[in-house]
Design an enzyme around this catalytic site. Structure first.
Site, PDB file in Angstrom:
ATOM      1  N   SER A  82       0.894  -1.335  -0.211  1.00 41.97           N
ATOM      2  CA  SER A  82      -0.019   0.234   0.136  1.00 41.97           C
ATOM      3  C   SER A  82       1.014   1.469  -0.172  1.00 41.97           C
ATOM      4  CB  SER A  82      -0.777   0.571   1.386  1.00 41.97           C
ATOM      5  OG  SER A  82      -1.808  -0.904   1.149  1.00 41.97           O
ATOM      6  N   ARG A 115       0.540   8.288   5.737  1.00 42.59           N
ATOM      7  CA  ARG A 115      -0.174   7.631   7.216  1.00 42.59           C
ATOM      8  C   ARG A 115      -1.608   7.409   6.655  1.00 42.59           C
ATOM      9  NH1 ARG A 115       0.980   3.160   9.162  1.00 42.59           N
ATOM     10  NH2 ARG A 115       2.761   1.887   8.724  1.00 42.59           N
ATOM     11  N   HIS A 165      -3.371   6.820   3.145  1.00 43.32           N
ATOM     12  CA  HIS A 165      -3.308   5.636   3.589  1.00 43.32           C
ATOM     13  C   HIS A 165      -4.748   5.870   4.887  1.00 43.32           C
ATOM     14  CE1 HIS A 165      -2.940   1.299   5.784  1.00 43.32           C
ATOM     15  NE2 HIS A 165      -2.871   0.970   4.670  1.00 43.32           N
TER      16      HIS A 165
END
Length: 564
Positions: free
Chosen positions: A357, A380, A383
């Site tokens: 990812s 992050r 994500h």
């Protein structure tokens, strides 16, 4: 017998080592050899210290225990800093032939070390050595022999004065270590009362070297204003060390400021047959199944005002980072020497799907325009949100990432506005870094505060965090804009300075305004965004990013210092 290779038979010059003192048989008596059926090994679990004086005195006490408990294998280990570890001490005891082992905390009072850290280590050892009968003893506590020893230390200190003063004209200042456990702190107050009434002091004042309040400097100032011509300052500590030296330095400073006041420094407990005999008594109680702590007011067993959320908290070690940090040679050299980096930190290794990812995220847009320090947090957040454009909307005050990493490594506490934030934090990283989390939204006092003040529970939770932890915390807000509003109010109006405020709540009512207000709050490092987007997973992602950067930093330092 003392296990070879762990305990060294050598004499230590120490002002408190009074081996010629006859033990008080009414309080436990001299330890004699036991029948073969009563044989068991004794492991004395100490806290550990960077101060070589404290290490030497602890080992001198172990030697005294060994002398007074013939026929028993006696080994010792430390919870943190010093070597050997408790695990090594247990293994040495087993190597000496013990099949029953009594592990006794070499600490004065039952607080976190004796209730959580040491038992958690023993549980691991018990699962590893299933054929061994392990017993965990109580700490020393307020044993009658220790009260008698405190009395001896006070009388010895009084005898050094050239002035004659009645006890009724003297105030005893009793200094405890100070813990996060109110039950243990209250034992110092109980001891002070017993010494005041038993020895006839005109007054008594209790203070602490850290964690609990009042601290030593404040306590001495207050005691000096009570009108007594003499103060006797006694650290209720087992051994010398950095904290005892600071207490004595504070007493000297008070004497210099107040020359009309007589300030006498009493000795700490130190190496003494009374202490050794109580340790042996605790070991025997454990084997007999009579080891008992004061559980009626234990914050882990019953709801104590202000500590309700800790009922049933699992036993887990909090000293993994500093266990066995110093070898014996290093711990006995000097407390000013550089401290080696703990060789247990490895870089963060994500799951393969997570790795894939983040490879997609790294290739999904141009990241060259962002400061390198921000990339872990930004990627992050992408994500978590599934949106590359969110990276353009995140605001970092100057140095916010570095401030957050330093705070996690030093303060080791994350406060959240809702439990969903703490639930989103990576458990493995929290445990490896030794970070505590706290959310007061279900705290009883927060409920009462919310009802009485007419504020939301999240806002009341932030106010409780301000009162409870002061500045030593990272605040992560992911749900309630009212929590940001309360935080900025406390920062501006009451001088609150949390180490970092992460404000990323989601919503439409007051959310945009609260975030804009946080951006303008120049007094603290902060991370936020604009508009209505956000949420608890966003706030948790930023904290996770900080922990990943922190663990990678520690692992990098370790590699640079030659660690494996």
């Amino acid at each position: 017998m003392c296990a070879q290779g762990v305990f060294r038979h050598e004499h230590h010059a120490d002002s408190h080592a009074e081996a010629d003192v006859e033990p008080n048989r009414a309080g436990g008596g001299e330890v004699t050899s036991t029948d073969a059926g009563e044989q068991f090994g004794i492991v004395i679990a100490g806290h550990g210290s960077r101060d070589p004086d404290g290490v030497r005195e602890f080992e001198a006490l172990v030697e005294l225990v060994c002398t007074r408990a013939p026929g028993h294998a006696v080994t010792y280990g430390y919870l943190e800093f010093s070597s050997p570890t408790i695990e090594a001490a247990v293994k040495a005891n087993l190597a000496a032939g013990s099949r029953q082992v009594s592990v006794v905390p070499g600490v004065l009072l039952a607080a976190r070390h004796a209730k959580n850290d040491m038992p958690s280590e023993l549980q691991v050892l018990a699962r590893t050595h299933t054929d061994i009968d392990f017993h965990f003893g109580a700490p020393l506590n307020l044993h009658p022999q220790l009260l008698q020893l405190a009395q001896q230390r006070i009388i010895a200190a009084e005898s050094t004065s050239s002035h004659t003063a009645r006890r009724a004209e003297t105030c005893l200042v009793l200094v405890g270590r100070g813990t996060s456990d109110p039950d243990a702190n209250s034992e110092i107050s109980k001891l002070a009362r017993m010494l005041e009434e038993g020895m006839g002091f005109g007054g008594v004042y209790v203070c602490y070297s850290g964690t609990a309040k009042p601290l030593v400097a404040d306590g001495l100032r207050t005691a000096a204003r009570m009108g007594f011509p003499r103060l006797v300052v006694m650290p209720y500590f087992l051994f010398d060390g950095v904290l005892v030296k600071r207490i004595y330095a504070a007493a000297d400073a008070l004497q210099e400021r107040e020359p009309q006041l007589e300030v006498i420094k009493a000795g700490y407990l130190g190496v003494h047959p009374h202490v050794a005999d109580v340790l042996i008594e605790r070991a025997r109680e454990a084997i007999a199944g009579r080891a008992a702590m004061n559980c009626s007011l234990c914050k882990y067993r019953v709801q104590i005002v202000g500590f309700e959320e800790q009922v049933g908290e699992p036993q887990r070690a909090h000293h993994l980072q500093v266990r066995g940090l110093l070898t014996k040679e290093e711990s006995l050299v000097s407390d000013s020497m550089p401290v080696p980096v703990q060789p247990d930190f490895l870089p963060y290794v994500p799951h393969p799907i997570e790795t894939e990812s983040f490879e997609i995220i790294a290739a999904g847009r141009d990241w060259s325009g962002f400061p390198p320090a921000h990339l872990t947090a930004l990627q992050r957040l992408v994500h978590t949100s599934g949106d590359f454009d969110i990276a353009d909307d995140i605001y970092f005050s100057p140095g916010a990432i570095d401030a957050g990493i330093r705070a996690l490594l030093r303060c080791k506490r994350v406060v959240a506005d809702v439990t969903m934030v703490t639930s989103g934090l990576k458990r493995a990283l929290l445990e490896q870094l030794g970070i505590d989390t706290w959310c007061g939204v279900h705290d009883r006092e927060a409920h009462l505060l919310s009802a009485s003040q007419g504020i939301t529970r999240s806002a009341a939770s932030i106010r409780r965090a301000w009162e409870k932890f002061g500045n030593d915390q990272v605040v992560a807000i992911g749900d309630a804009p009212t929590a940001i509003t309360e935080a900025t109010r406390l920062i501006r109006d009451h001088g609150w300075r949390p180490q970092l405020v992460i404000g990323l709540p989601v919503g439409f009512v007051g959310t945009r305004e609260a975030k804009d207000d946080l951006k303008r709050c120049l007094q603290v490092p902060r991370i936020t965004n604009s508009g209505t987007r956000g949420g608890s997973p966003w706030a948790a992602s930023v904290v996770n990013a900080l922990m990943i950067d922190a663990i990678n930093h520690l692992a990098g330092c370790e590699r640079a210092s030659g660690g494996e």
